[in-house]
Design an enzyme around this catalytic site. Structure first.
Site, PDB file in Angstrom:
ATOM      1  N   ASP A   2     -54.389  12.377  16.412  1.00  0.00           N
ATOM      2  CA  ASP A   2     -55.442  12.197  15.416  1.00  0.00           C
ATOM      3  C   ASP A   2     -56.218  10.932  15.783  1.00  0.00           C
ATOM      4  O   ASP A   2     -55.621   9.879  15.989  1.00  0.00           O
ATOM      5  CB  ASP A   2     -54.784  12.015  14.032  1.00  0.00           C
ATOM      6  CG  ASP A   2     -55.530  12.753  12.962  1.00  0.00           C
ATOM      7  OD1 ASP A   2     -56.751  12.567  12.869  1.00  0.00           O
ATOM      8  OD2 ASP A   2     -54.893  13.513  12.199  1.00  0.00           O
ATOM      9  N   ASP A  45     -61.084  12.404  13.101  1.00  0.00           N
ATOM     10  CA  ASP A  45     -61.104  12.229  11.649  1.00  0.00           C
ATOM     11  C   ASP A  45     -62.482  11.808  11.128  1.00  0.00           C
ATOM     12  O   ASP A  45     -63.110  10.902  11.688  1.00  0.00           O
ATOM     13  CB  ASP A  45     -60.083  11.130  11.314  1.00  0.00           C
ATOM     14  CG  ASP A  45     -59.917  10.918   9.828  1.00  0.00           C
ATOM     15  OD1 ASP A  45     -59.367  11.828   9.170  1.00  0.00           O
ATOM     16  OD2 ASP A  45     -60.331   9.862   9.313  1.00  0.00           O
ATOM     17  N   GLU A  89     -63.242  16.841  12.666  1.00  0.00           N
ATOM     18  CA  GLU A  89     -63.287  16.987  11.213  1.00  0.00           C
ATOM     19  C   GLU A  89     -64.665  16.468  10.831  1.00  0.00           C
ATOM     20  O   GLU A  89     -64.907  15.262  10.827  1.00  0.00           O
ATOM     21  CB  GLU A  89     -62.196  16.158  10.526  1.00  0.00           C
ATOM     22  CG  GLU A  89     -62.084  16.564   9.059  1.00  0.00           C
ATOM     23  CD  GLU A  89     -61.597  15.454   8.134  1.00  0.00           C
ATOM     24  OE1 GLU A  89     -61.069  15.784   7.067  1.00  0.00           O
ATOM     25  OE2 GLU A  89     -61.753  14.258   8.446  1.00  0.00           O
ATOM     26  N   HIS A  95     -53.165  18.902   5.626  1.00  0.00           N
ATOM     27  CA  HIS A  95     -52.551  17.849   4.808  1.00  0.00           C
ATOM     28  C   HIS A  95     -53.472  17.359   3.687  1.00  0.00           C
ATOM     29  O   HIS A  95     -53.067  16.516   2.904  1.00  0.00           O
ATOM     30  CB  HIS A  95     -52.173  16.681   5.717  1.00  0.00           C
ATOM     31  CG  HIS A  95     -53.378  16.038   6.322  1.00  0.00           C
ATOM     32  ND1 HIS A  95     -54.182  16.685   7.238  1.00  0.00           N
ATOM     33  CD2 HIS A  95     -53.959  14.836   6.126  1.00  0.00           C
ATOM     34  CE1 HIS A  95     -55.186  15.903   7.568  1.00  0.00           C
ATOM     35  NE2 HIS A  95     -55.072  14.769   6.906  1.00  0.00           N
ATOM     36  N   ASP A  96     -54.715  17.834   3.644  1.00  0.00           N
ATOM     37  CA  ASP A  96     -55.624  17.443   2.561  1.00  0.00           C
ATOM     38  C   ASP A  96     -55.809  18.577   1.559  1.00  0.00           C
ATOM     39  O   ASP A  96     -56.638  18.471   0.647  1.00  0.00           O
ATOM     40  CB  ASP A  96     -57.005  17.083   3.134  1.00  0.00           C
ATOM     41  CG  ASP A  96     -56.976  15.818   3.976  1.00  0.00           C
ATOM     42  OD1 ASP A  96     -56.112  14.955   3.722  1.00  0.00           O
ATOM     43  OD2 ASP A  96     -57.816  15.697   4.876  1.00  0.00           O
TER      44      ASP A  96
HETATM   45  C1  NOJ Z   1     -59.630  12.776   6.490  1.00  0.00           C
HETATM   46  C2  NOJ Z   1     -58.136  12.881   6.562  1.00  0.00           C
HETATM   47  O1  NOJ Z   1     -57.774  14.213   6.810  1.00  0.00           O
HETATM   48  C3  NOJ Z   1     -57.601  12.352   5.262  1.00  0.00           C
HETATM   49  O2  NOJ Z   1     -56.233  12.607   5.099  1.00  0.00           O
HETATM   50  C4  NOJ Z   1     -57.912  10.877   5.196  1.00  0.00           C
HETATM   51  O3  NOJ Z   1     -57.544  10.389   3.923  1.00  0.00           O
HETATM   52  C5  NOJ Z   1     -59.405  10.607   5.393  1.00  0.00           C
HETATM   53  N1  NOJ Z   1     -59.983  11.382   6.448  1.00  0.00           N
HETATM   54  C6  NOJ Z   1     -59.644   9.161   5.708  1.00  0.00           C
HETATM   55  O4  NOJ Z   1     -59.195   8.864   7.002  1.00  0.00           O
END
Ligand code: NOJ
Length: 565
Positions: free
Chosen positions: A109, A211, A268, A341-342
């Protein structure tokens, strides 16, 4: 004509990362090898046989770098060191080595929109905001005794935090105040980032998931934008995400790093409209693929900021999936996912009839997403059909964004019960509960006497109960992977064109290549479609009803078939 261009497409665009099945690991919750209640790198090593048995070919590992863990590793204090609770650099090297021998690639990541407030650059910057490290971050003076503007951070409150011991000076953070944003306008900072990225690529990792990359460019006027909440603030997204000028940064990032290696990049990239996908993943795009969140966030008003519920329909979901596929197919390649994970668990999100929130629902969803055109990403526990939990009190949550959402919902006038319901359904903690391995205490996640986050309510959903069961969700996922990776149908399932098939009601239907059809009934009544069946490749029910060339799908039935003559 069609088949010729299709064949040419296959010859020209066969790339290794299109042929991967990626498994996402949230290390804190995967497997705890040293009994401290927190998952670790040795834990991943111990479970490689499991992953090999499932058949996945790449692992995306969420951040394992040094971090005070305010946002579970997305707040990095040293990019080239490993967080103590996860292990050591030596452990990571061993993991990379072992994976190599198993032909599994590692995707790390890459978090470069921000660092932790404990990164030595930021510590230096705080000491001397006017110095060289000061310009690695974003410092601004307040206005009329207040913060510099009205932008709201993604995790709530102002994006501005006062600099200690300095009158009227603030630093900027898109996310938590422990995650100060890096100043990408500064070429020296960018060079440092590229050096770090290349250091990892030289180590032999397969690539990066990148990210929050659309946040690196902010409107340089830093002016107020329109208020959009009762807190009197305005989302940072309006003037701090995917803004004009970002193309310069991302083009350079790619040129100075990824392009020099045969690595994979998955962006992302929230907030990119389809009209701009070409810049991101087209022929000369910055990344190989990006995640499309447009259907993942169908159940809420706004995925990362507002957990208020929507009344979504299968028709809308179907339209969003098909639109997304159409764009990916026209422009490049997609990274398809149901969970991460989000996100909450997909079983709870997409299967509205509780009766089918079991192996039937989990397999139907698996079938629906896995055969879409693109590289499939499976999130840990998804292959078991793990579900959301229900917590009774906001104090039981760990995730910073869930706590903020709860408080903001109350500020907007919702009752505590309503606010808790939003969070229970959508909290990022839903996907972060420890992986369930067996029937022992803490579901075998740890042999110690504590866990960092409470487990789900359905502990019988675990690896040991499923791994040898021919009817389990695990076995279904294994079969899906085998079909895509290693069967007579692989070519079509990986490279075949995507084509939607018109269907009514809750039925979602599409074709891959010339001959393979995926049918999923995402509703609780039967659905019909006129189609001749050749071979049944997958079925989440024991039987398939066919009447005079009509396929009759049971509630939440999902099948993959070849078309009959
Ligand atoms: C996206 C990530 O997937 C998330 O888990 C994180 O809190 C934010 N970016 C900030 O890095």
């Amino acid at each position: 004509m069609k088949s010729i261009s299709y064949r040419r497409d296959k010859v020209l665009k066969k790339l290794w990362w299109k042929e991967e099945v990626v498994y996402q690991i949230y290390p804190k919750s995967f497997y705890d090898s040293n009994k401290d209640g927190i998952g670790d790198i040795q834990g991943i090593i111990e479970k490689l046989d499991y992953l090999k048995k499932l058949g996945v070919t790449s692992l995306w590992i969420c951040p394992i770098f040094k971090s005070p863990m305010i946002d579970n590793g997305y707040d990095i204090s040293d990019y080239i060191d490993v967080q103590d609770e996860f292990g050591t650099m030596k452990d990571l090297d061993t993991l990379i080595e072992k994976c190599k021998s198993l032909e599994i690639k590692i995707i790390l990541d890459l978090v470069v929109n921000h660092t932790s407030h404990e990164h030595h650059w930021f510590k230096e910057a705080l000491k001397n905001p006017e110095g060289p490290c000061g310009d690695f971050y974003i410092f601004k003076n307040g206005k009329n005794g207040k913060v510099p503007n009205n932008w709201r951070s993604i995790f709530g409150g102002s994006v501005w935090e006062p600099v200690p011991n300095r009158e009227n000076l603030y630093y900027f953070h898109t996310f938590h105040k422990g995650q100060p944003d890096l100043n990408w306008e500064n070429p020296n900072l960018r060079r440092e980032i590229y050096k770090m990225i290349n250091w990892w690529l030289e180590k032999g990792i397969g690539g990066f998931r990148i990210d929050s990359i659309t946040f690196v460019k902010k409107d340089q006027d830093y002016l107020d934008s329109e208020i959009d909440g009762k807190d009197g603030l305005s989302s940072v997204k309006h003037k701090g995400r995917n803004r004009p000028g970002i193309e310069k940064f991302l083009y350079e990032l790619n040129r100075e790093t990824f392009e020099k290696y045969r690595c994979v990049t998955v962006g992302e990239a929230p907030g990119v409209p389809y009209e701009q996908y070409n810049q991101y993943i087209g022929k000369n795009g910055y990344f190989n693929m990006i995640f499309d969140f447009k259907y993942a966030d169908i159940d809420v008003e706004n995925g990362s900021e507002w957990f208020r519920r929507t009344n979504w329909t299968t028709k809308e979901l179907k339209e969003k999936i098909f639109k997304s596929q159409e764009v990916f197919q026209k422009i490049g390649w997609g990274a398809n996912f149901l969970e991460n994970h989000d996100q909450p668990r997909s079983l709870t999100k997409y299967i509205r009839d509780k009766k089918y929130r079991n192996h039937i629902g989990a397999k139907a969803l698996g079938c629906l997403f896995f055969f879409l055109r693109g590289t499939p990403f499976i999130y840990q526990g998804q292959e078991l059909g793990m579900e959301n939990f229900t917590r009774e009190n906001i104090n039981e949550f760990d995730d910073v964004s869930s706590i903020d959402n709860y408080n903001r919902s109350i500020l907007e006038g919702y009752s505590e019960k309503e606010a808790l319901n939003f969070v229970n359904l959508r909290s990022r903690d839903n996907g972060r509960t420890p992986m369930q391995w067996d029937n022992s205490s803490f579901s075998g996640f740890t042999k110690g006497d504590k866990v960092w986050l409470g487990l789900t309510n359905s502990l019988n959903i675990n690896v040991v109960n499923q791994i040898e069961d021919i009817n389990s969700v695990f076995t279904f996922y294994k079969k899906m992977i085998e079909l895509r990776q290693n069967s007579n149908y692989s070519e079509d399932l990986i490279y075949g064109d995507f084509e939607q098939i018109h269907s009514d009601g809750d039925l979602i239907a599409y074709k891959r290549g010339e001959n393979i059809v995926c049918l999923v009934n995402l509703g609780d009544s039967t659905q019909n479609i006129k189609l001749k069946v050749g071979e049944i490749l997958l079925n989440n029910y024991k039987t398939l009803k066919i009447k005079e060339n009509n396929i009759i799908l049971e509630p939440y039935q999902g099948i993959l078939i070849t078309k009959g003559e």
